[in-house]
Design an enzyme around this catalytic site. Structure first.
Site, PDB file in Angstrom:
ATOM      1  N   ASP A  28       0.862  -1.185   0.000  1.00 18.32           N
ATOM      2  CA  ASP A  28       0.000   0.000   0.000  1.00 18.32           C
ATOM      3  C   ASP A  28       0.899   1.236   0.000  1.00 18.32           C
ATOM      4  O   ASP A  28       1.521   1.562   1.014  1.00 18.32           O
ATOM      5  CB  ASP A  28      -0.911   0.021   1.235  1.00 18.32           C
ATOM      6  N   LYS A  67      -6.792   3.366  -3.130  1.00 18.19           N
ATOM      7  CA  LYS A  67      -7.175   3.321  -1.714  1.00 18.19           C
ATOM      8  C   LYS A  67      -7.430   4.741  -1.226  1.00 18.19           C
ATOM      9  O   LYS A  67      -6.696   5.668  -1.571  1.00 18.19           O
ATOM     10  CB  LYS A  67      -6.053   2.646  -0.920  1.00 18.19           C
ATOM     11  N   LYS A 116     -10.073   0.262  -2.331  1.00 18.47           N
ATOM     12  CA  LYS A 116      -9.976  -0.016  -0.896  1.00 18.47           C
ATOM     13  C   LYS A 116     -10.436   1.194  -0.102  1.00 18.47           C
ATOM     14  O   LYS A 116      -9.919   2.297  -0.276  1.00 18.47           O
ATOM     15  CB  LYS A 116      -8.541  -0.394  -0.520  1.00 18.47           C
TER      16      LYS A 116
END
EC number: 4.1.2.4
Length: 220
Positions: free
Chosen positions: A89, A151, A180
């Protein structure tokens, strides 16, 4: 719906103790979450603790500000994967995006994607700091650079995921890229609402409480 498989069970606090990480891993084994998301220093420990399960190890790069150089982000990515990370991430260069330097934002993401090999890359756009137009641009750049997910948030800035942001991100990237939602799900109902809005993964420290139908404390 197996909601557990939507959840990245997360502990990214800087003062997290080993016993707290061990508790996170134990819960992940018990509930079969999609992944655990931990800081890079815990990746190797997490990998060992999840042996024999299908729970992935996720870690963060350029976290939480996104303001390190692309070279540093690529190095972090390679080291994390060597230590056992399955998913990365990364945080975009928010300042570059807001300055209109889209080429830098894209090349920064691409550096991590290339360093990751066949591992999953999620691109944190830090939506709370962006206009809707900037959110769309960030998602388009992540998609163009070859990332697997976009995300919403780090959980360390001024706000977490919102339904509106998740919906906008899903509309922008289409059906084939992951989205996400991080930092906004505190209950089972919250989690379902995010999924209905287009989230395919939910980052939260409250995975157990969510699955038990309880209201979680905290804001990530």
């Amino acid at each position: 719906m197996k909601l557990n498989k939507y959840i990245d069970h997360t502990l990214l606090k800087q003062d997290a103790k080993k016993k707290q990480i061990d508790s996170l891993l134990s819960e992940a084994r018990e509930y079969g979450f999609a992944s655990v998301c931990v800081n890079p220093t815990w990746v190797e420990h997490a990998k060992k603790g999840l042996e024999g399960t299908d729970v992935k190890v996720c870690t963060v790069v350029g976290f939480p500000l996104g303001a390190t150089t692309s070279t540093v982000k690529a190095f972090e990515t390679k080291e994390a994967i060597q230590n056992g990370a399955d998913e990365i991430d990364m945080v975009i260069n928010v300042g570059a995006l807001k300055s209109g330097d889209l080429a830098l934002v894209e090349s920064d993401i691409r550096a991590v994607v290339e360093a990751s090999g066949d591992k999953l890359v999620k691109v944190i756009i830090e939506a709370c700091l962006l206009t809707d137009q900037e959110k769309v641009l960030a998602c388009q750049l992540a998609q163009k650079a070859g990332a697997d997910f976009v995300k919403t948030s780090t959980g360390f800035s001024t706000g977490g995921a919102t339904i509106a942001d998740v919906r906008l991100m899903r509309e922008t990237v289409g059906p084939d890229m992951g989205v996400k939602a991080a930092g906004g799900a505190r209950s089972y109902a919250d989690a379902l609402t995010f999924v209905e809005a287009g989230a395919t993964r939910i980052g939260t420290s409250a995975g157990v409480a969510i699955l038990k139908g309880e209201l979680a404390d905290g804001d990530y």
